[in-house]
Design an enzyme around this catalytic site. Sequence first.
Site, PDB file in Angstrom:
ATOM      1  N   CYS A 279       0.818  -1.214   0.000  1.00 38.28           N
ATOM      2  CA  CYS A 279       0.000   0.000   0.000  1.00 38.28           C
ATOM      3  C   CYS A 279       0.847   1.258   0.000  1.00 38.28           C
ATOM      4  O   CYS A 279       1.783   1.398   0.790  1.00 38.28           O
ATOM      5  CB  CYS A 279      -0.904  -0.017   1.226  1.00 38.28           C
ATOM      6  SG  CYS A 279      -1.927   1.429   1.351  1.00 38.28           S
TER       7      CYS A 279
ATOM      8  N   CYS B 155      -1.021   5.459   7.337  1.00 38.39           N
ATOM      9  CA  CYS B 155      -2.389   5.023   7.607  1.00 38.39           C
ATOM     10  C   CYS B 155      -2.513   4.307   8.954  1.00 38.39           C
ATOM     11  O   CYS B 155      -1.675   3.483   9.306  1.00 38.39           O
ATOM     12  CB  CYS B 155      -2.859   4.094   6.492  1.00 38.39           C
ATOM     13  SG  CYS B 155      -4.571   3.596   6.709  1.00 38.39           S
TER      14      CYS B 155
ATOM     15  N   CYS C 197      -7.077   1.847  -1.074  1.00 38.87           N
ATOM     16  CA  CYS C 197      -6.995   1.012   0.130  1.00 38.87           C
ATOM     17  C   CYS C 197      -7.114  -0.440  -0.327  1.00 38.87           C
ATOM     18  O   CYS C 197      -7.960  -0.763  -1.166  1.00 38.87           O
ATOM     19  CB  CYS C 197      -8.126   1.364   1.095  1.00 38.87           C
ATOM     20  SG  CYS C 197      -8.192   0.247   2.505  1.00 38.87           S
TER      21      CYS C 197
ATOM     22  N   GLN D 275     -20.663  -8.896  10.869  1.00 37.90           N
ATOM     23  CA  GLN D 275     -19.233  -9.206  10.847  1.00 37.90           C
ATOM     24  C   GLN D 275     -18.631  -8.637   9.566  1.00 37.90           C
ATOM     25  O   GLN D 275     -19.196  -8.824   8.482  1.00 37.90           O
ATOM     26  CB  GLN D 275     -19.022 -10.719  10.891  1.00 37.90           C
ATOM     27  CG  GLN D 275     -19.455 -11.363  12.203  1.00 37.90           C
ATOM     28  CD  GLN D 275     -18.453 -11.159  13.330  1.00 37.90           C
ATOM     29  OE1 GLN D 275     -17.366 -10.620  13.140  1.00 37.90           O
ATOM     30  NE2 GLN D 275     -18.837 -11.579  14.522  1.00 37.90           N
TER      31      GLN D 275
ATOM     32  N   GLU E 152     -30.277  -8.393  22.169  1.00 37.89           N
ATOM     33  CA  GLU E 152     -29.459  -7.355  21.516  1.00 37.89           C
ATOM     34  C   GLU E 152     -29.982  -5.974  21.918  1.00 37.89           C
ATOM     35  O   GLU E 152     -31.187  -5.773  22.075  1.00 37.89           O
ATOM     36  CB  GLU E 152     -29.540  -7.559  19.985  1.00 37.89           C
ATOM     37  CG  GLU E 152     -29.125  -6.414  19.107  1.00 37.89           C
ATOM     38  CD  GLU E 152     -27.652  -6.034  19.220  1.00 37.89           C
ATOM     39  OE1 GLU E 152     -26.799  -6.936  19.295  1.00 37.89           O
ATOM     40  OE2 GLU E 152     -27.378  -4.818  19.260  1.00 37.89           O
TER      41      GLU E 152
ATOM     42  N   ASP F 278     -21.248 -13.171  22.327  1.00 38.82           N
ATOM     43  CA  ASP F 278     -20.389 -12.519  21.322  1.00 38.82           C
ATOM     44  C   ASP F 278     -20.411 -11.013  21.608  1.00 38.82           C
ATOM     45  O   ASP F 278     -20.966 -10.227  20.843  1.00 38.82           O
ATOM     46  CB  ASP F 278     -20.945 -12.832  19.922  1.00 38.82           C
ATOM     47  CG  ASP F 278     -20.048 -12.293  18.814  1.00 38.82           C
ATOM     48  OD1 ASP F 278     -18.940 -11.811  19.114  1.00 38.82           O
ATOM     49  OD2 ASP F 278     -20.462 -12.368  17.641  1.00 38.82           O
TER      50      ASP F 278
ATOM     51  N   CYS G 137     -13.758 -10.503  20.346  1.00 38.03           N
ATOM     52  CA  CYS G 137     -12.902  -9.710  19.457  1.00 38.03           C
ATOM     53  C   CYS G 137     -11.832  -8.995  20.275  1.00 38.03           C
ATOM     54  O   CYS G 137     -11.213  -8.054  19.790  1.00 38.03           O
ATOM     55  CB  CYS G 137     -13.735  -8.714  18.650  1.00 38.03           C
ATOM     56  SG  CYS G 137     -14.772  -7.672  19.664  1.00 38.03           S
TER      57      CYS G 137
HETATM   58  C1  LIG Z   1     -19.545  -8.321  18.298  1.00 39.51           C
HETATM   59  S1  LIG Z   1     -21.199  -7.896  17.930  1.00 39.51           S
HETATM   60  C2  LIG Z   1     -21.883  -9.500  17.714  1.00 39.51           C
HETATM   61  C3  LIG Z   1     -23.019  -9.599  16.733  1.00 39.51           C
HETATM   62  C4  LIG Z   1     -23.456 -10.984  16.288  1.00 39.51           C
HETATM   63  N1  LIG Z   1     -23.260 -11.991  17.275  1.00 39.51           N
HETATM   64  C5  LIG Z   1     -22.815 -11.377  14.978  1.00 39.51           C
HETATM   65  O1  LIG Z   1     -21.946 -12.250  14.919  1.00 39.51           O
HETATM   66  O2  LIG Z   1     -23.189 -10.771  13.949  1.00 39.51           O
HETATM   67  C6  LIG Z   1     -21.764  -7.341  19.465  1.00 39.51           C
HETATM   68  C7  LIG Z   1     -23.220  -6.934  19.489  1.00 39.51           C
HETATM   69  O3  LIG Z   1     -23.553  -6.634  20.842  1.00 39.51           O
HETATM   70  C8  LIG Z   1     -24.454  -5.537  20.866  1.00 39.51           C
HETATM   71  N2  LIG Z   1     -24.362  -4.969  22.220  1.00 39.51           N
HETATM   72  C9  LIG Z   1     -23.392  -4.169  22.729  1.00 39.51           C
HETATM   73  N3  LIG Z   1     -23.597  -3.942  24.046  1.00 39.51           N
HETATM   74  C10 LIG Z   1     -24.723  -4.613  24.388  1.00 39.51           C
HETATM   75  C11 LIG Z   1     -25.447  -4.769  25.597  1.00 39.51           C
HETATM   76  N4  LIG Z   1     -25.027  -4.186  26.732  1.00 39.51           N
HETATM   77  N5  LIG Z   1     -26.564  -5.516  25.596  1.00 39.51           N
HETATM   78  C12 LIG Z   1     -26.994  -6.108  24.435  1.00 39.51           C
HETATM   79  N6  LIG Z   1     -26.335  -6.016  23.247  1.00 39.51           N
HETATM   80  C13 LIG Z   1     -25.223  -5.261  23.224  1.00 39.51           C
HETATM   81  C14 LIG Z   1     -23.966  -4.655  19.735  1.00 39.51           C
HETATM   82  O4  LIG Z   1     -24.999  -3.800  19.293  1.00 39.51           O
HETATM   83  C15 LIG Z   1     -23.549  -5.696  18.685  1.00 39.51           C
HETATM   84  O5  LIG Z   1     -24.619  -5.985  17.826  1.00 39.51           O
END
Ligand SMILES: C[S@@+](CC[C@H](N)C(=O)[O-])C[C@H]1O[C@@H](n2cnc3c(N)ncnc32)[C@H](O)[C@@H]1O
Length: 454
Positions: free
Chosen positions: A71, A77, A160, A284, A334, A382, A409
């Site tokens: 790049c 960057c 990019c 994702q 969520e 997650d 993550c």
């Molecule tokens: C890493 S993403 C995972 C999404 C999903 N599992 C996927 O693989 O597409 C984390 C998710 O948690 C939600 N989130 C963040 N804080 C939260 C909370 N306190 N209670 C409920 N959801 C939450 C975010 O909006 C986001 O959609």
Amino acid sequence: MNDRKEIELDITDLAFDGKAVGHIDGKVIFCDGGLPGERVRIKITRTKPRFANARVEEILTRCDDRIDPVCEHDHQCGGCTWQDLKYERQLQCKQEQVAACLKHIGGLDHIEVADIVPAAKQFYYRNKMEFSFHLTEDGESRLGLHRRGHFDDIFDIHHCHLQSEFSNKVVKAVRDFTAEKEIPVYNVHDHSGYLRFLVVREAKRTGQNLINLVTARGELPNKDEFVAMLCEQFPEITTIVHNETGSKANIAVGESETILFGDGSIEEEVCGLRFRIMANSFFQTNSDQAEVLYNIGFDLLKPEVGERLLDLYCGTGTIGIIAASRVAEVVGAELVTDAIRVARENATANNVENISFFEGNVKDLLKQDEFLSGGFDSIIIDPPRAGLHPKALRRMLRLNPGKILYISCNPATFARDAKEIIDQKYSIDSVTPVDMFPHTKHIELVGLFTRTNG
Ligand SMILES: C[S@@+](CC[C@H](N)C(=O)[O-])C[C@H]1O[C@@H](n2cnc3c(N)ncnc32)[C@H](O)[C@@H]1O
């Protein structure tokens, strides 16, 4: 060692945030360049009692793992940290960082770190990129990415390598159009101006593309011309939206949305099912590796036909909807209203009937009778980078699930939470890191906790 002196330093390691690490007189030096095995000349930019930050002025000896970055923006960057490091060595670093987090943060050096799963594509893998508008002190407007280490400085990106050639061309077209029409650019310091972000979402497996212009509050000037310009130059665009926000936070999320073209959403395919993605909903960002990650998770979890499964932090419902055909029932939770709406639509579109979704904060939902009724055999979590809120963790463990699949993550918060989960009579043999973001410092991992107290 003082602020002005130039010093020679041996780089021994790479830190969690991508910085190179060396030591002088017992003090840790974090550098914005250099690779392990290299000797560099540095200039100290900031000193604290236990560490210092430094800028690399010159690489005195190159290590064998150093390669020429592809790049042209690599030197400035903030996106790719390690384009100058062989991919195999990037993977090794990520693997070592997961082990270090488990050991130093969780005290969990008995957990095996399985070989990191490499990314199938090392370039052009992202399905979403956010570009920022910026006005320089000389009054020149820019549209591009953050200069490394600067939240308030943006450089014009020309090419990019993380999303696609299409996205590079869209950025240029929008930059030229908004400059020609003299649409005012937002200033992150005094919060004046209008144009804030351009977000390009590209469903890699269906070819659908969403363009999202995020601005301060107010009608978009030259709106019809803007849409016509994009549609004429890029017939592959399927929808264009305009998000307005009054928030001062420097994030590309709108408070209200106007659809300018198409239906405001795109569809992506993962694990053989189709998922709807809106401008503001989580999905994702590497579709191919998301599938790899989910499949590793399901192989570990081994969901069973009679099970009730809880999918916490479910986003647009992807994991739960994919898992639904393997279990009796799934409940998703969520925070984001839009994501929950789309999750329900995704379930219907995929003819999945044994799933329900609850909107709310996980820590609050986990104490509501309606949400908890029926109990859960297994839980998938997650969470965002911050990991689990202590109350969410405590309340989740009170449900006493047989298995907890944790997708993370952030290895640091994973290690912190893992220690708590293990202390409550769960065991975990191994974690598997999955590389979703080659050349960047980001690490994703998945691990299964199994209840040991019967
Ligand atoms: C890493 S993403 C995972 C999404 C999903 N599992 C996927 O693989 O597409 C984390 C998710 O948690 C939600 N989130 C963040 N804080 C939260 C909370 N306190 N209670 C409920 N959801 C939450 C975010 O909006 C986001 O959609």
